[in-house]
Design a protein around this motif. Structure first.
Motif, PDB file in Angstrom:
ATOM      1  N   TRP A 184      -3.881  -1.201 -11.696  1.00 25.84           N
ATOM      2  CA  TRP A 184      -2.703  -1.922 -12.158  1.00 25.84           C
ATOM      3  C   TRP A 184      -3.140  -3.343 -12.483  1.00 25.84           C
ATOM      4  CZ3 TRP A 184      -1.815   0.917  -7.436  1.00 25.84           C
ATOM      5  CH2 TRP A 184      -0.935   2.008  -7.568  1.00 25.84           C
ATOM      6  N   GLY A 185      -3.083  -3.743 -13.727  1.00 26.40           N
ATOM      7  CA  GLY A 185      -3.415  -5.111 -14.086  1.00 26.40           C
ATOM      8  C   GLY A 185      -4.898  -5.410 -13.975  1.00 26.40           C
ATOM      9  N   GLN A 186      -5.210  -6.702 -14.006  1.00 28.15           N
ATOM     10  CA  GLN A 186      -6.599  -7.143 -14.049  1.00 28.15           C
ATOM     11  C   GLN A 186      -7.072  -7.787 -12.746  1.00 28.15           C
ATOM     12  OE1 GLN A 186      -7.261  -9.397 -17.884  1.00 28.15           O
ATOM     13  NE2 GLN A 186      -5.074  -8.995 -18.112  1.00 28.15           N
ATOM     14  N   GLY A 187      -6.174  -7.901 -11.762  1.00 23.68           N
ATOM     15  CA  GLY A 187      -6.548  -8.558 -10.516  1.00 23.68           C
ATOM     16  C   GLY A 187      -6.342  -7.666  -9.312  1.00 23.68           C
ATOM     17  N   HIS A 188      -5.660  -8.212  -8.299  1.00 22.88           N
ATOM     18  CA  HIS A 188      -5.389  -7.453  -7.081  1.00 22.88           C
ATOM     19  C   HIS A 188      -4.142  -6.604  -7.294  1.00 22.88           C
ATOM     20  CE1 HIS A 188      -8.378  -9.505  -4.587  1.00 22.88           C
ATOM     21  NE2 HIS A 188      -8.009 -10.628  -5.170  1.00 22.88           N
ATOM     22  N   GLY A 189      -4.337  -5.297  -7.411  1.00 24.52           N
ATOM     23  CA  GLY A 189      -3.211  -4.386  -7.593  1.00 24.52           C
ATOM     24  C   GLY A 189      -2.522  -4.092  -6.275  1.00 24.52           C
ATOM     25  N   PRO A 190      -1.371  -3.405  -6.332  1.00 24.04           N
ATOM     26  CA  PRO A 190      -0.621  -3.077  -5.122  1.00 24.04           C
ATOM     27  C   PRO A 190      -1.128  -1.806  -4.456  1.00 24.04           C
ATOM     28  CG  PRO A 190       0.581  -2.320  -7.022  1.00 24.04           C
ATOM     29  CD  PRO A 190      -0.649  -3.012  -7.547  1.00 24.04           C
ATOM     30  N   LEU A 191      -0.598  -1.548  -3.285  1.00 27.09           N
ATOM     31  CA  LEU A 191      -0.869  -0.299  -2.593  1.00 27.09           C
ATOM     32  C   LEU A 191      -0.121   0.834  -3.285  1.00 27.09           C
ATOM     33  CD1 LEU A 191      -1.151  -2.704  -0.496  1.00 27.09           C
ATOM     34  CD2 LEU A 191      -0.711  -1.009   1.270  1.00 27.09           C
ATOM     35  N   ASN A 192      -0.516   2.055  -2.997  1.00 30.27           N
ATOM     36  CA  ASN A 192       0.199   3.224  -3.502  1.00 30.27           C
ATOM     37  C   ASN A 192       1.202   3.639  -2.426  1.00 30.27           C
ATOM     38  OD1 ASN A 192       1.088   5.541  -4.697  1.00 30.27           O
ATOM     39  ND2 ASN A 192      -0.927   6.445  -5.003  1.00 30.27           N
ATOM     40  N   HIS A 193       2.381   3.035  -2.455  1.00 25.62           N
ATOM     41  CA  HIS A 193       3.343   3.189  -1.368  1.00 25.62           C
ATOM     42  C   HIS A 193       3.827   4.618  -1.174  1.00 25.62           C
ATOM     43  CE1 HIS A 193       3.603  -1.152  -2.296  1.00 25.62           C
ATOM     44  NE2 HIS A 193       3.782  -1.263  -1.003  1.00 25.62           N
ATOM     45  N   THR A 194       3.871   5.387  -2.252  1.00 23.31           N
ATOM     46  CA  THR A 194       4.383   6.761  -2.132  1.00 23.31           C
ATOM     47  C   THR A 194       3.282   7.789  -1.929  1.00 23.31           C
ATOM     48  OG1 THR A 194       4.401   6.911  -4.547  1.00 23.31           O
ATOM     49  CG2 THR A 194       6.458   6.281  -3.467  1.00 23.31           C
ATOM     50  N   ARG A 238      -4.903  -2.320  20.520  1.00 21.39           N
ATOM     51  CA  ARG A 238      -6.013  -2.739  19.666  1.00 21.39           C
ATOM     52  C   ARG A 238      -6.346  -1.580  18.740  1.00 21.39           C
ATOM     53  NH1 ARG A 238     -11.738  -3.427  19.564  1.00 21.39           N
ATOM     54  NH2 ARG A 238     -12.343  -5.554  18.917  1.00 21.39           N
ATOM     55  N   LEU A 239      -6.186  -1.801  17.440  1.00 18.79           N
ATOM     56  CA  LEU A 239      -6.402  -0.753  16.445  1.00 18.79           C
ATOM     57  C   LEU A 239      -7.606  -1.120  15.587  1.00 18.79           C
ATOM     58  CD1 LEU A 239      -2.671  -0.334  15.361  1.00 18.79           C
ATOM     59  CD2 LEU A 239      -3.974   1.227  16.823  1.00 18.79           C
ATOM     60  N   ALA A 240      -8.689  -0.354  15.723  1.00 21.38           N
ATOM     61  CA  ALA A 240      -9.912  -0.586  14.956  1.00 21.38           C
ATOM     62  C   ALA A 240     -10.125   0.570  13.988  1.00 21.38           C
ATOM     63  CB  ALA A 240     -11.115  -0.722  15.892  1.00 21.38           C
ATOM     64  N   ALA A 241     -10.477   0.244  12.740  1.00 21.27           N
ATOM     65  CA  ALA A 241     -10.670   1.289  11.733  1.00 21.27           C
ATOM     66  C   ALA A 241     -11.653   0.794  10.676  1.00 21.27           C
ATOM     67  CB  ALA A 241      -9.336   1.645  11.087  1.00 21.27           C
ATOM     68  N   THR A 248       3.929  -4.839   3.171  1.00 25.37           N
ATOM     69  CA  THR A 248       4.058  -3.407   3.432  1.00 25.37           C
ATOM     70  C   THR A 248       3.960  -3.111   4.921  1.00 25.37           C
ATOM     71  OG1 THR A 248       3.119  -2.888   1.266  1.00 25.37           O
ATOM     72  CG2 THR A 248       3.062  -1.147   2.922  1.00 25.37           C
ATOM     73  N   LEU A 249       3.008  -3.733   5.594  1.00 22.91           N
ATOM     74  CA  LEU A 249       2.840  -3.488   7.029  1.00 22.91           C
ATOM     75  C   LEU A 249       4.072  -3.932   7.811  1.00 22.91           C
ATOM     76  CD1 LEU A 249       1.079  -2.635   9.429  1.00 22.91           C
ATOM     77  CD2 LEU A 249       0.162  -4.960   9.470  1.00 22.91           C
ATOM     78  N   SER A 250       4.570  -5.128   7.531  1.00 20.65           N
ATOM     79  CA  SER A 250       5.711  -5.641   8.296  1.00 20.65           C
ATOM     80  C   SER A 250       6.970  -4.821   8.048  1.00 20.65           C
ATOM     81  CB  SER A 250       5.947  -7.114   7.971  1.00 20.65           C
ATOM     82  OG  SER A 250       6.110  -7.310   6.582  1.00 20.65           O
ATOM     83  N   SER A 251       7.199  -4.401   6.802  1.00 22.61           N
ATOM     84  CA  SER A 251       8.376  -3.583   6.528  1.00 22.61           C
ATOM     85  C   SER A 251       8.216  -2.178   7.101  1.00 22.61           C
ATOM     86  CB  SER A 251       8.675  -3.534   5.029  1.00 22.61           C
ATOM     87  OG  SER A 251       7.577  -3.061   4.291  1.00 22.61           O
ATOM     88  N   ALA A 252       6.980  -1.686   7.181  1.00 20.34           N
ATOM     89  CA  ALA A 252       6.748  -0.384   7.815  1.00 20.34           C
ATOM     90  C   ALA A 252       7.024  -0.462   9.316  1.00 20.34           C
ATOM     91  CB  ALA A 252       5.316   0.077   7.562  1.00 20.34           C
ATOM     92  N   ILE A 253       6.585  -1.551   9.953  1.00 19.31           N
ATOM     93  CA  ILE A 253       6.875  -1.725  11.381  1.00 19.31           C
ATOM     94  C   ILE A 253       8.382  -1.784  11.604  1.00 19.31           C
ATOM     95  CG2 ILE A 253       6.652  -3.280  13.360  1.00 19.31           C
ATOM     96  CD1 ILE A 253       3.927  -4.146  12.184  1.00 19.31           C
ATOM     97  N   ALA A 254       9.090  -2.548  10.771  1.00 26.49           N
ATOM     98  CA  ALA A 254      10.545  -2.647  10.893  1.00 26.49           C
ATOM     99  C   ALA A 254      11.194  -1.281  10.709  1.00 26.49           C
ATOM    100  CB  ALA A 254      11.093  -3.640   9.873  1.00 26.49           C
ATOM    101  N   SER A 255      10.680  -0.493   9.781  1.00 26.68           N
ATOM    102  CA  SER A 255      11.242   0.839   9.531  1.00 26.68           C
ATOM    103  C   SER A 255      11.067   1.756  10.738  1.00 26.68           C
ATOM    104  CB  SER A 255      10.583   1.465   8.301  1.00 26.68           C
ATOM    105  OG  SER A 255      10.854   0.708   7.138  1.00 26.68           O
ATOM    106  N   VAL A 268      -0.111   2.179   6.213  1.00 26.79           N
ATOM    107  CA  VAL A 268      -0.741   1.227   5.307  1.00 26.79           C
ATOM    108  C   VAL A 268      -2.132   1.688   4.917  1.00 26.79           C
ATOM    109  CG1 VAL A 268      -1.676  -1.121   5.114  1.00 26.79           C
ATOM    110  CG2 VAL A 268       0.616  -0.757   6.040  1.00 26.79           C
ATOM    111  N   ARG A 269      -2.883   2.212   5.862  1.00 28.27           N
ATOM    112  CA  ARG A 269      -4.218   2.709   5.553  1.00 28.27           C
ATOM    113  C   ARG A 269      -4.151   3.875   4.563  1.00 28.27           C
ATOM    114  NH1 ARG A 269      -8.633   1.217   7.750  1.00 28.27           N
ATOM    115  NH2 ARG A 269      -9.600   3.277   7.515  1.00 28.27           N
ATOM    116  N   ALA A 270      -3.184   4.747   4.733  1.00 28.34           N
ATOM    117  CA  ALA A 270      -3.030   5.869   3.797  1.00 28.34           C
ATOM    118  C   ALA A 270      -2.667   5.351   2.407  1.00 28.34           C
ATOM    119  CB  ALA A 270      -1.972   6.833   4.311  1.00 28.34           C
ATOM    120  N   ALA A 271      -1.796   4.325   2.348  1.00 27.65           N
ATOM    121  CA  ALA A 271      -1.405   3.746   1.057  1.00 27.65           C
ATOM    122  C   ALA A 271      -2.580   3.047   0.384  1.00 27.65           C
ATOM    123  CB  ALA A 271      -0.244   2.778   1.264  1.00 27.65           C
TER     124      ALA A 271
END
Length: 276
Positions: free
Chosen positions: A250-260, A195-198, A212-219, A238-241
């Motif tokens: 980025w754009g006018q709506g929901h932007g992406p995470l900062n993956h790097t 159980r991860l609470a933040a 991002t979360l699912s590909s990070a888990i796979a990685s 994911v939280r850091a990103a």
């Protein structure tokens, strides 16, 4: 280098799908390969079009990658129709991959529905029992169980339904529930494993969070982590990103995470000029 195959759709806006997966896989020290299920026309405001690739060609992509390069883990994302689900299920049967993470992409952050309704039953029957972990958001979890989820207890009950229908483990993500604390819960047939609470991170750049979360888990699974450790480390990534994306637009709506996780100054300001 650990190898991760992403079977997912392409996001022309670069924030989710194959694009988010490859950025994440590379950021976490793995080599990413792809099998594209569909090409979308989308940006931060939403999806304006989906062009599906033939299921037979998807099978050729998967076989081409796994017969030569192989994969230590597979991440599965957008599967838009029943034929595509069947092709992926059959491919998993042909190729022995130890770790498979399924992110059942049914609803985009913008609210766009990305999966045909009749596909859900095929996914549950043929694909769910073959994967190591399924990571639906609350909307997707509710669709899979045929109910609306408004509480954590309802979400955990739906996870138990998926476990009874063949899932090995379910990550219940609490980001869509109200409150200042977000709780993600990993459950399997033995009960709650993690159980991860933040604290909730205030940002509009949430597009592609699930990918991002699912590909990070796979990685992390490809790198040899246990499932519990892979989920914990992916959650932190994911939280850091998300945190690193807060001041970027980025754009006018929901932007992406900062993956790097690049410092904002380096990507929003020109580099200083140095005289020769």
């Amino acid at each position: 280098m650990p190898r991760v195959l992403s079977i997912a759709g392409s996001d022309s806006g670069g924030g989710a799908g194959i694009q988010a997966d490859l950025k994440t896989i590379a950021a976490l020290g793995c080599f990413g390969t792809t099998a594209i299920t569909a090409v979308t026309a989308q940006n931060t405001l939403g999806v304006s079009g989906i062009h599906a690739l033939p299921a037979a060609f998807l099978a050729r992509q998967i076989d081409a990658v796994l017969s030569d390069i192989g994969a230590d883990a597979v991440k599965i994302g957008m599967l838009h129709d029943a034929a595509v689900v069947s092709v992926v299920a059959q491919a998993l049967g042909r190729h022995a991959v130890r770790h498979v993470v399924l992110d059942p992409v049914m609803v985009a952050t913008s609210g766009d529905v990305l999966m045909a309704p009749d596909t859900m039953g095929v996914l549950v029957e043929t694909l769910l029992p073959q994967v190591s972990l399924v990571t639906p958001n609350l909307d997707e979890l509710g669709l899979l169980c045929g109910q609306t989820i408004t509480t954590e207890a309802q979400a955990l009950d739906c996870a138990q339904q998926l476990l009874r229908r063949g899932a090995r483990a379910v990550l219940v993500k609490g980001g869509h529930l109200p409150g200042d604390t977000v709780v993600d819960t990993l459950v399997d047939t033995q009960g709650v494993r993690l159980r991860l609470a933040a604290p909730r991170i205030a940002t509009t750049n949430l597009h592609g969070t699930g990918c991002t979360l699912s590909s990070a888990i796979a990685s992390f699974l490809a790198r040899g982590c246990t499932l519990d450790k892979a989920v914990t480390r992916a959650h932190a990534y994911v939280r850091a990103a998300l945190h690193a994306s807060r001041q970027i637009h980025w754009g006018q709506g929901h932007g992406p995470l900062n993956h790097t996780h690049a410092p904002v100054a380096l990507i929003t300001q020109p580099e200083p000029h140095h005289a020769a």
